[in-house]
Design an enzyme around this catalytic site. Structure first.
Site, short mmCIF file in Angstrom:
data_model
loop_
_atom_site.label_atom_id
_atom_site.label_comp_id
_atom_site.label_asym_id
_atom_site.label_seq_id
_atom_site.Cartn_x
_atom_site.Cartn_y
_atom_site.Cartn_z
N LYS A 13 10.86 -5.37 7.68
CA LYS A 13 10.63 -6.12 8.71
C LYS A 13 10.26 -7.72 8.60
CE LYS A 13 7.04 -3.53 9.62
NZ LYS A 13 7.17 -2.85 8.42
N ARG A 88 1.05 -1.93 16.46
CA ARG A 88 0.94 -0.80 15.40
C ARG A 88 0.62 0.60 16.04
NH1 ARG A 88 2.09 -3.57 10.68
NH2 ARG A 88 1.78 -1.97 8.85
N ARG A 127 9.37 -3.80 -4.71
CA ARG A 127 9.09 -5.19 -4.17
C ARG A 127 8.00 -6.21 -4.81
NH1 ARG A 127 6.71 -5.11 1.80
NH2 ARG A 127 5.16 -3.59 1.04
N ARG A 160 2.24 -5.70 -4.67
CA ARG A 160 1.20 -5.86 -3.63
C ARG A 160 0.13 -4.54 -3.94
NH1 ARG A 160 3.51 -6.42 2.69
NH2 ARG A 160 2.20 -4.46 2.89
N ARG A 171 0.65 5.41 4.18
CA ARG A 171 1.01 4.27 5.10
C ARG A 171 2.15 4.97 5.78
NH1 ARG A 171 2.41 -0.48 1.43
NH2 ARG A 171 3.33 -1.72 3.01
#
Ligand code: AP5
Ligand code: ZN
Length: 213
Positions: A13, A88, A127, A160, A171
Site C-alpha cells: 500500500k 482500518r 522490508r 521496522r 497484524r
C-alpha cells in the site's frame, strides 16, 4: 480525486500510495507514517500509539480518527488525497463517510491491493524503512542503490519494530478480523477496484493507473 488504498500489512500500500501521490500531485496521508513520526519525535501521541503498534494491534479510534480528520481538512487536501492505512475498520469508514458528507464530498476510488498471507511474511522480513523520509525498500525486490542507505535522502534504512514475525502474525489476524470487511463495505458503494498485488511493483502501478484514468 479522493482515493483510499486497502490491503493486508505488507501488501504494498505504502509503495503504491507514494507513486500515485507523485503521479497525481495529491498528498499521501498514511496514519502509520504519522504515528511513526510521532514515535520518533517522542510525543505523547507517539508513546501511546507505540504500545499498540508494537503488539500489532490497532491504535484506538479515539486517537486515530481526530488526527486523520484534521489532516484531510487542511488546505493541501482541497484537490484530493490518497489515504494509506485509514480506514482500518468499519467504524473508521463510517466516521470518514460522515465527515465527507458534511463537506459535500465523497470518495472516488477504493483500491484493494490483494496479496495472500503466504507472501506477506517474506515481504515483511525483507522490508527496510528509511529513518529519514519514510521510503520503503525490499532487500531482494526493491533494493536501494547502496546497502542500508536511502536513495532519496541518504539516511539509514532499518527493519521496522513491528516487522518481527510474531508481530506480523498478529497484524495479519487483526487485518482479517477488522480491516478485510471494508472490501465488502466499499464494494457495496460501487467504488471498489482490486489489483493483484503479487505482481511486480511496476505492474501493480500500471494496473492502478489504468483504474484511475
Ligand atoms: P501501517 O504503517 O499502515 O502498516 P500496515 O498496514 O501494516 O502496512 P505496511 O506499512 O506494513 O505495509 P504496506 O502495505 O504499506 O507495504 P509496503 O509498501 O511497505 O500501520 C502500522 C501500525 O500503525 C498498525 O499495525 C496500527 O497499529 C497502526 N495504525 C495505522 N493506521 C491505523 C488506523 N487507521 N487505525 C488504527 N491503527 C492504525 O511494502 C511491503 C514490502 O514489500 C516493502 O519491503 C516493499 O518494498 C515490498 N514491496 C512492495 N510492493 C512489492 C511488489 N509488488 N513486489 C515485491 N515486493 C514489494
Ligand atoms: Zn529516505
Amino acid at each position: 480525486m479522493k482515493i483510499i488504498i486497502l490491503g493486508a500489512p505488507g501488501a504494498g500500500k505504502g509503495t503504491q500510495a507514494r507513486i500515485i501521490s507523485e503521479k497525481f500531485g495529491i498528498p499521501n496521508i498514511s496514519t502509520g507514517d504519522i504515528f511513526r513520526a510521532n514515535i520518533k519525535n517522542g510525543t505523547q501521541l507517539g508513546m501511546e500509539a507505540k504500545k499498540y503498534m508494537d503488539q500489532g494491534l490497532l491504535v484506538p479510534d479515539e486517537l486515530t480518527v481526530k488526527i486523520l480528520l484534521d489532516r484531510v481538512g487542511q488546505e493541501d487536501c482541497k484537490n484530493g488525497y490518497i489515504l494509506d492505512g485509514f480506514p482500518r475498520n468499519i467504524p473508521q469508514a463510517q466516521v470518514l463517510d460522515k465527515a465527507l458528507e458534511e463537506r459535500k464530498e465523497k470518495l472516488d476510488y477504493a483500491i484493494n491491493v490483494d496479496v495472500p498471507d503466504e507472501n506477506i511474511i517474506k515481504r515483511m522480513s525483507g522490508r527496510r524503512a528509511c529513518t529519514g523520509c519514510g521510503a520503503t525498500y525490499h532487500i531482494e525486490h526493491i533494493p536501494p542503490k547502496a546497502e542500508g542507505i536511502c536513495d532519496t535522502c541518504g539516511q539509514e534504512l532499518v527493519l521496522r519494530d513491528d516487522d518481527k514475525p510474531k508481530t506480523v502474525k498478529n497484524r495479519l489476524d487483526v487485518y482479517h478480523e477488522q480491516t478485510q470487511p471494508l472490501i465488502e463495505f466499499y464494494e457495496a458503494k460501487g467504488i471498489l477496484n482490486t489489483v493483484d498485488g503479487t505482481k511486480d511493483m511496476k505492474d501493480v502501478s500500471a494496473a492502478i493507473a489504468a483504474i484511475l484514468q
